[in-house]
Design a protein around this motif. Structure first.
Motif, PDB file in Angstrom:
ATOM      1  N   HIS A 157       0.426  -1.363   0.303  1.00  0.00           N
ATOM      2  CA  HIS A 157       0.228  -0.250   0.045  1.00  0.00           C
ATOM      3  C   HIS A 157       1.148   1.107   0.584  1.00  0.00           C
ATOM      4  O   HIS A 157       0.609   2.946  -0.145  1.00  0.00           O
ATOM      5  N   ALA A 174      -7.531   4.872  -4.264  1.00  0.00           N
ATOM      6  CA  ALA A 174      -8.089   5.620  -3.054  1.00  0.00           C
ATOM      7  C   ALA A 174      -9.567   6.378  -3.962  1.00  0.00           C
ATOM      8  O   ALA A 174     -10.606   5.416  -3.221  1.00  0.00           O
ATOM      9  N   GLN A 176     -10.525   4.380  -5.741  1.00  0.00           N
ATOM     10  CA  GLN A 176     -11.701   2.413  -5.631  1.00  0.00           C
ATOM     11  C   GLN A 176     -12.369   2.033  -4.806  1.00  0.00           C
ATOM     12  O   GLN A 176     -13.457   1.795  -4.349  1.00  0.00           O
ATOM     13  N   TYR A 177     -11.788   2.106  -3.203  1.00  0.00           N
ATOM     14  CA  TYR A 177     -11.394   2.385  -1.958  1.00  0.00           C
ATOM     15  C   TYR A 177     -13.442   3.102  -2.304  1.00  0.00           C
ATOM     16  O   TYR A 177     -14.199   2.620  -1.635  1.00  0.00           O
ATOM     17  N   GLN A 178     -13.209   4.633  -2.560  1.00  0.00           N
ATOM     18  CA  GLN A 178     -14.303   5.045  -2.560  1.00  0.00           C
ATOM     19  C   GLN A 178     -15.478   4.344  -3.684  1.00  0.00           C
ATOM     20  O   GLN A 178     -16.762   4.512  -2.942  1.00  0.00           O
ATOM     21  N   GLU A 180     -16.157   1.520  -3.139  1.00  0.00           N
ATOM     22  CA  GLU A 180     -16.098   0.623  -3.023  1.00  0.00           C
ATOM     23  C   GLU A 180     -17.305   0.901  -1.868  1.00  0.00           C
ATOM     24  O   GLU A 180     -17.890  -0.828  -0.191  1.00  0.00           O
ATOM     25  N   GLY A 181     -16.976   2.406  -0.841  1.00  0.00           N
ATOM     26  CA  GLY A 181     -18.147   2.782  -1.081  1.00  0.00           C
ATOM     27  C   GLY A 181     -17.356   3.229   0.810  1.00  0.00           C
ATOM     28  O   GLY A 181     -18.638   3.660   2.246  1.00  0.00           O
ATOM     29  N   TYR A 182     -16.385   3.305   1.131  1.00  0.00           N
ATOM     30  CA  TYR A 182     -15.910   3.660   2.038  1.00  0.00           C
ATOM     31  C   TYR A 182     -15.271   5.603   2.047  1.00  0.00           C
ATOM     32  O   TYR A 182     -15.982   5.874   1.131  1.00  0.00           O
ATOM     33  N   ARG A 183     -15.638   5.966   3.104  1.00  0.00           N
ATOM     34  CA  ARG A 183     -15.605   7.433   2.632  1.00  0.00           C
ATOM     35  C   ARG A 183     -15.451   8.277   3.899  1.00  0.00           C
ATOM     36  O   ARG A 183     -14.713   9.350   3.895  1.00  0.00           O
ATOM     37  N   TRP A 184     -13.807   7.937   4.708  1.00  0.00           N
ATOM     38  CA  TRP A 184     -13.427   8.079   5.738  1.00  0.00           C
ATOM     39  C   TRP A 184     -11.814   8.304   5.241  1.00  0.00           C
ATOM     40  O   TRP A 184     -11.227   7.358   4.990  1.00  0.00           O
ATOM     41  N   VAL A 185     -11.517   9.015   5.464  1.00  0.00           N
ATOM     42  CA  VAL A 185      -9.653   9.123   4.759  1.00  0.00           C
ATOM     43  C   VAL A 185      -9.127   9.717   6.071  1.00  0.00           C
ATOM     44  O   VAL A 185      -9.593  10.782   6.759  1.00  0.00           O
TER      45      VAL A 185
END
Length: 269
Positions: A157, A174, A176-178, A180-185
């Motif tokens: 990573h 990043a 891709q993560y978004q 997939e539903g991830y919202r926090w950074v």
């Protein structure tokens, strides 16, 4: 006509690298294979980390030619001796046998870095250091040797200043993560890390992977090289930032990334 000129220039540069690092004798350290593949020494180190031939790997002909190309491509300002990047090939052609002997004997002494001040956008001055082009060349050669053995142990990573990796790949991951539903950074930064990193602890961690005392002495010598400002030499508080050249564009910051990534244990994914 333009293609012919480019071809002539490429041949001239290739000849400069060959002249700076002529074919080694039978008694010299083995050369790396053509095409940037792993050298025999690098392969042996991967199989047996305890080997003590790191400096032979640093001084290998192909490794040095690659380091010279990188330093010339990065350009940058002269250090305290006034030698320019354009003059480096000629200097190595004349002095490389003696420099190589010093490196292999563990007696090479780096020069202090040149202190310069760069205005900050928000006011004030950022103090930076410029190593000599010869020291930048040696640092690059060291970084390449370490990177070949260590890069595979870094986190998958990690995208900064690594071969075949870039910030663009980090952004794509990043995104891709978004998707997939991830919202926090989470954004973290160690304030003035390069200024404050403990040199003894850094070297102790490097020694866990490097058994060659000559290379450890060389790294410590760079740590203690100091900074020249107004004709006076003082201890280098921010040597690692000076070595990396990250803020002055004179040297590749991957040197810093290699060392600072290695101070911890290999990543367990």
């Amino acid at each position: 006509m333009s293609k012919r000129r480019d071809s002539t220039t490429d041949k001239r540069q290739k000849n400069q690298y060959c002249l700076a690092f002529p074919e080694e004798s039978r008694g010299a350290a083995p050369m790396a294979f053509e095409g940037g593949t792993e050298s025999e020494l690098a392969k042996r180190k991967a199989e047996n980390p305890a080997t003590e031939q790191w400096m032979e790997e640093v001084c290998e002909r192909e490794n040095c030619k690659q380091a010279l190309r990188r330093v010339k491509a990065n350009k940058g300002s002269p250090g305290i001796d006034g030698m320019t990047v354009e003059e480096l090939s000629g200097h190595l052609k004349e002095h490389w046998p003696a420099i190589r002997e010093q490196l292999l004997n563990g007696t090479y002494t780096p020069q202090p870095v040149k202190r310069v001040g760069i205005p900050k956008p928000d006011g004030g001055v950022r103090k930076l250091g410029i190593p000599t082009v010869l020291d930048r060349f040696i640092q690059q050669a060291v970084m390449q040797a370490l990177q070949r053995s260590w890069d595979g142990t870094f986190s998958e990573h990690s995208y900064g200043f690594r071969p075949k990796r870039s910030a663009h790949q980090a952004v794509e991951k990043a995104q891709q993560y978004q998707a997939e539903g991830y919202r926090w950074v989470v954004d973290l930064d160690l304030e003035k890390f390069f200024d404050r990193v403990n040199h003894d602890r850094l070297l102790a961690k490097i020694a866990e992977r490097v058994s060659d005392k000559r290379l450890l002495r060389l790294i410590r010598a760079f740590l203690r090289a100091g900074v020249m400002e107004n004709g006076l030499v003082s201890p280098a508080a921010n040597w690692i930032r000076s070595w990396s050249g990250a803020d002055i564009g004179s040297h590749d910051m991957r040197t810093t990334a290699t060392f600072t990534s290695a101070v911890g244990e290999p990543a367990n994914e």
